[in-house]
Structure formats: structure tokens, C-alpha cells
Design an enzyme around this catalytic site. Structure first.
Site, PDB file in Angstrom:
ATOM      1  N   LYS A  32       9.190  10.419   5.274  1.00 37.23           N
ATOM      2  CA  LYS A  32       9.020   9.380   6.286  1.00 37.23           C
ATOM      3  C   LYS A  32      10.404   8.957   6.757  1.00 37.23           C
ATOM      4  O   LYS A  32      11.341   8.846   5.961  1.00 37.23           O
ATOM      5  CB  LYS A  32       8.265   8.196   5.689  1.00 37.23           C
ATOM      6  CG  LYS A  32       7.982   7.068   6.675  1.00 37.23           C
ATOM      7  CD  LYS A  32       7.142   5.966   6.026  1.00 37.23           C
ATOM      8  CE  LYS A  32       6.872   4.824   6.995  1.00 37.23           C
ATOM      9  NZ  LYS A  32       6.029   3.759   6.383  1.00 37.23           N
ATOM     10  N   SER A  49       1.797   2.204   8.685  1.00 33.67           N
ATOM     11  CA  SER A  49       2.880   2.707   9.518  1.00 33.67           C
ATOM     12  C   SER A  49       3.276   4.155   9.194  1.00 33.67           C
ATOM     13  O   SER A  49       4.049   4.762   9.929  1.00 33.67           O
ATOM     14  CB  SER A  49       4.108   1.814   9.342  1.00 33.67           C
ATOM     15  OG  SER A  49       4.605   1.892   8.009  1.00 33.67           O
ATOM     16  N   SER A  58       0.511   0.584   4.244  1.00 30.21           N
ATOM     17  CA  SER A  58       1.012   1.658   5.113  1.00 30.21           C
ATOM     18  C   SER A  58       0.967   3.048   4.515  1.00 30.21           C
ATOM     19  O   SER A  58       1.270   4.022   5.197  1.00 30.21           O
ATOM     20  CB  SER A  58       2.444   1.342   5.559  1.00 30.21           C
ATOM     21  OG  SER A  58       2.440   0.289   6.495  1.00 30.21           O
TER      22      SER A  58
END
EC number: 6.3.5.7
Length: 500
Positions: free
Chosen positions: A79, A154, A178
């Protein structure tokens, strides 16, 4: 070779060890899929294909020389919230569009030491603020199950990339759901460990008392493989806690061996279910699939008991007071002076600050900064922030009391399946998507989302398992034994079914 992306992490490791394929074969396979199909998904921000090929070649040579590290040569991706030396690290924001990190986050270093191959950096909601990965400066991410739908957020880039068969494993972060919510939307397993279990050094902060890194894969065992090198005390992170180091794969294997051929492998497990998690706002199909999964757990020997937790609406309000306050403080460092985006031709220092932040931050980030600054301002600090901290303590106590009667707590991961990208939900409605997940972050508990079926429209639904502090092994072994007797985690998205 055309379906290498359908193999589990265990199968990839076995294939490398028995020379069915090389790390370079694997890496080329995934790069080819990314190059051919990611234009539909937009899961990657930065590709590191050439570096990955060199790493894969080196991994093959080390394995030939007897290197026994299990994850050596297995591809993955990070990420874009984790600093990666020499690689663009943007946090999905224009503010960091040109930031090439001079150092590695601790988890990046640890995963490198395990010998894994990084294929790049994954798209995300800007500064991890969002629930559908539509706020990224680099464009919205699409769900591989249905391209018209969101992948969750997210960590939507992490979830969509794994679900599309672009990588077998991905790092992710979880401040209020998330990891778990996008895992639910994309038919994956994702785990958020206990706060303090994984170092936050080099993870760009959103809300420091809530942020925690974790892993995503198709199964609980996949998640365990990636989580293993991530954990451990780090003196560079003041919130990193010294604690016993579990061996997640060994724990899973021992639990499986102990269960043997029993049709009741989960006998003795008490699963707490709270009526607060099944109230108004829960989609009917999600309710049905989660309850069916709880029945499957009972069929496997578990006992379902009733528990009580803090009303999720109170938890939601508490979170959206505390998280923006911490974000307001953390993001004050992005001012256009030392690194990141700087406005053109500022008239003076105030103009530099104002325009750099106004132009560099997107609307959702600005909204949360303003909310947090207001909560921390003179005259409102005691009325809002201090009161929310007191309620946070009550939330922790309610979880402690619930765990006196059960081993894990189960709930829907999200109140709905993935919604359409075109719906453009207002912020308040989007925030409700975190209503079942944020209590875990406020209490610092570990939690996992696992797939439990598809809706009539073919969209995945996840069930959340919440554990007691430091009990990631219990969550992983529980989900693994369930997955040994079900096939929800073996279903493939539309994109994963495509060959290139």
C-alpha cells in the site's frame, strides 16, 4: 502456468521449493497480468517491474544455493502509505506526488528480509481517509468483481490487486476498517493485528493512536504468511510493544492437525454475537449471508452466545471526533516547505502555507483536518475531544466485559456490499460504512474479515471476527478451520478469471 495467480501462498511456496516454476516465472506472470488488465482496475500507483525482475532472479539463485526462507521469491505489493526507499511514496495525494522516500518503513525492511518480491505501490484513499478509494489523486479504483462498483477503502488498491490476481498478497493499513471493509467488498481475507503488534515506523500517519498495518490475501493462511515477517518490537516506534512472538503458520498447522478428520473442528469455541451489530441499516442480503455463516460455524462445533457491546452509533461518533483531531495534528507537517507539493510563486509565507495545503490536499482530507482542528480548538477541546476520549475508555471496557463470555466476537464487516462508484455517497453516508469496524481500532483489538458468500448481484460479503488483545493466532486458526470446510474464499472475481 496460465493460472498461477489462482494458487494459494502455500502452493506458491511448494511450487518454488519443488522447482515447478521459478520466482522469475512467477514475477513475469504477475507483471504480465498487471500490464494487461490494471487499466480496468487502477490498483497500482507505481510499478517496480525492473527491480522486481532483478529481485526474482536473485531469489532463484539464493534458493538454488540452499536458502530455505519460505517466502523467498514470492511476489507481493505495498500500500502506498508505507515509505519505500528510492520509490515514489505518495499516500494517494497530490501533496506527496513527488516524494521519493529516502528510507524504508520497518515492515518494508522486514518483508525484504523475508525475500519477497515487491511489484510496486498500491492505490489508496488520500492519506487513508475514505471508505471506497475514490479520493485518490491518482483516480478511483474499481472492484474486480464488478467494475462499476467500489473496492472499499482506504486499502482499495491492495484489495483490488489481490482480488484481480495481480499479486497473491498485499500490505494494507487499518485506522477504522481500512483492511477489513475492502477485504469484505472484494471477497478476500484481511487482518488488522493488535495495536502495537506491527511497527508504525515509516507508515505515513493518519491517526496515530488508531493506525495499524496488516495483511491481505485470499485466505486466512495467506494472511498469516505475510503477517509473520511484519510483526515484532521496533525501538523506532514508541507505540510498538514487546510481546511474545507467535508463529502463525505453526499455530494454524497445529490446529489443523489437532482437528484431524473431525466434523466438529471448532468444538469448544464460543462466538459472541451482539444484537447491536444487526440493527437498522444492515442490508438484508448481508444479514442473511452472515447469519448463514454463523450457522456454518455452529455446524463445525462452535457455540454462539449473546454479548453486549457499545452501540455502534456511539462508537462511530467517538471515532469521527478523535481520528480527525489526530489527523489535524499529523498533517500539519505538510506545509509546502520541506518536501511534497509547493504552490507556485507564493507572495509570502502565509500564502505559501495556505495555497500549498489548499491545492495539495483533496476535499475529504481538508474536511477531516477542519473537523479535527475545530475539535481541538480553545473552548471546544473539553466539550468534544476530552469527552470522546472518556467514551473511548467505556468502549474498551464493554469489549473486555463481552470477552468474559466468549472467545471471539462475530459481526458483519460492513452494512452493505460494495456500492456503485457512480453513487458518489456524501461523507456522512460513507462514514456509516465503518460502523461495525471502528470500535476495534478504538479498543486496539485484532480483527479479521473473511468472505462468506455472494449476493444475488454476485458481490462478496464479509464476516468480521474480533479477538482479544494479542490473539491474532486464534482469529487466523478459527477462520482457517472454517475455510477448510467451505469454499467462499476460493471464488474468483471476473478479472481474476481473465487470462492474458
Amino acid at each position: 502456468m496460465s493460472e498461477l495467480h489462482h494458487l494459494s501462498t502455500q502452493q506458491l511456496i511448494t511450487g518454488l521449493q519443488t522447482k515447478q516454476f521459478s520466482s522469475l516465472d512467477l514475477t513475469e506472470h504477475f507483471i504480465k497480468r498487471i500490464d494487461a488488465l490494471d487499466s480496468k482496475i487502477n490498483s497500482f500507483i507505481t510499478h517496480t517491474s525492473e527491480t522486481a525482475r532483478a529481485q526474482a532472479q536473485a531469489a532463484d539463485e539464493m534458493r538454488a544455493q540452499g536458502d530455505m526462507r519460505p517466502l523467498l521469491g514470492v511476489p507481493m505489493a505495498h500500500k502506498d502509505i508505507f515509505c519505500t526507499q528510492g520509490v515514489l511514496t505518495t499516500c494517494g495525494s497530490k501533496m506527496l506526488h513527488n516524494f521519493v522516500s529516502p528510507y524504508n518503513a520497518t515492515i518494508v525492511t522486514n518483508i525484504d528480509k523475508a525475500g519477497m518480491i515487491s511489484l510496486g505501490k498500491l492505490n489508496m484513499d488520500e492519506f487513508a481517509m475514505g471508505s471506497d478509494t475514490s479520493s485518490s489523486y491518482y483516480g478511483a479504483v474499481h472492484n474486480p468483481w464488478n467494475l462499476e462498483h467500489v473496492p472499499g477503502g482506504s486499502s482499495g488498491g491492495s484489495a483490488s490487486a489481490v482480488a484481480a490476481g495481480f499479486i497473491p498478497l498485499a500490505t494494507a493499513s487499518d485506522t477504522g476498517g481500512s483492511i477489513r471493509q475492502p477485504a469484505s467488498f472484494c471477497g478476500l481475507t484481511g487482518i488488522k493485528p493488535t495495536y502495537g503488534r506491527v511497527s508504525r515506523f515509516g507508515m505515513i500517519a493518519y491517526a496515530s493512536s488508531l493506525d495499524q498495518a496488516g495483511s491481505m490475501g485470499r485466505s486466512a493462511k495467506d494472511c498469516a504468511y505475510l503477517l509473520q515477517p511484519m510483526i515484532g518490537h521496533d525501538p523506532r516506534d514508541a507505540t510498538s510493544i514487546k510481546h511474545d512472538m507467535p508463529d502463525y503458520i505453526q499455530d494454524i498447522n497445529e490446529a489443523e492437525a489437532k482437528a484431524g478428520n473431525s466434523d466438529k473442528p471448532l468444538a469448544g469455541l464460543r462466538i459472541g454475537v451482539a444484537k447491536e451489530y444487526f440493527g437498522e441499516g444492515l442490508d438484508a442480503e448481508v444479514d442473511q449471508l452472515v447469519r448463514a455463516a454463523l450457522q456454518q460455524y455452529e455446524d463445525l462445533g462452535a457455540t454462539v452466545v449473546e454479548v453486549t457491546i457499545t452501540d455502534p452509533e456511539i462508537t462511530l461518533a467517538t471515532y469521527y471526533m478523535l481520528a480527525p483531531a489526530e489527523a489535524s495534528s499529523n498533517l500539519s507537517r505538510f506545509d509546502g516547505v520541506r518536501f511534497g507539493y509547493r504552490c507556485e510563486n507564493p507572495k509570502d509565507l502565509i500564502d505559501l502555507y495556505t495555497r500549498s495545503r489548499s491545492e495539495g490536499f483533496g476535499p475529504e482530507v481538508q474536511r477531516r483536518i477542519l473537523m479535527g482542528t475545530y475539535a481541538l480548538s480553545a473552548g471546544y477541546f473539553d466539550a468534544y475531544y476530552t469527552k470522546a476520549q472518556k467514551i473511548r475508555r467505556i468502549i474498551v471496557k464493554d469489549f473486555d466485559d463481552a470477552f468474559k463470555n466468549c472467545d471471539v466476537i462475530a459481526s458483519p464487516t460492513a452494512p452493505t456490499p460494495a456500492y456503485k462508484l457512480s453513487e458518489n455517497l456524501d461523507s456522512a453516508t460513507m462514514y456509516l460504512g465503518d460502523v461495525y469496524t471502528i470500535g476495534v481500532n478504538l479498543a486496539g483489538l485484532p480483527a479479521l474479515s473473511q468472505p462468506v458468500g455472494l449476493t444475488s448481484e454476485g458481490l462478496p460479503v464479509g464476516l468480521q471476527l474480533i479477538g482479544q488483545h494479542w490473539q491474532e493466532s486464534e482469529l487466523l486458526t478459527t477462520a482457517h478451520l472454517f475455510q477448510q470446510h467451505t469454499d467462499h474464499h476460493l471464488q474468483h472475481s471476473a478479472i481474476a478469471k481473465e487470462t492474458v
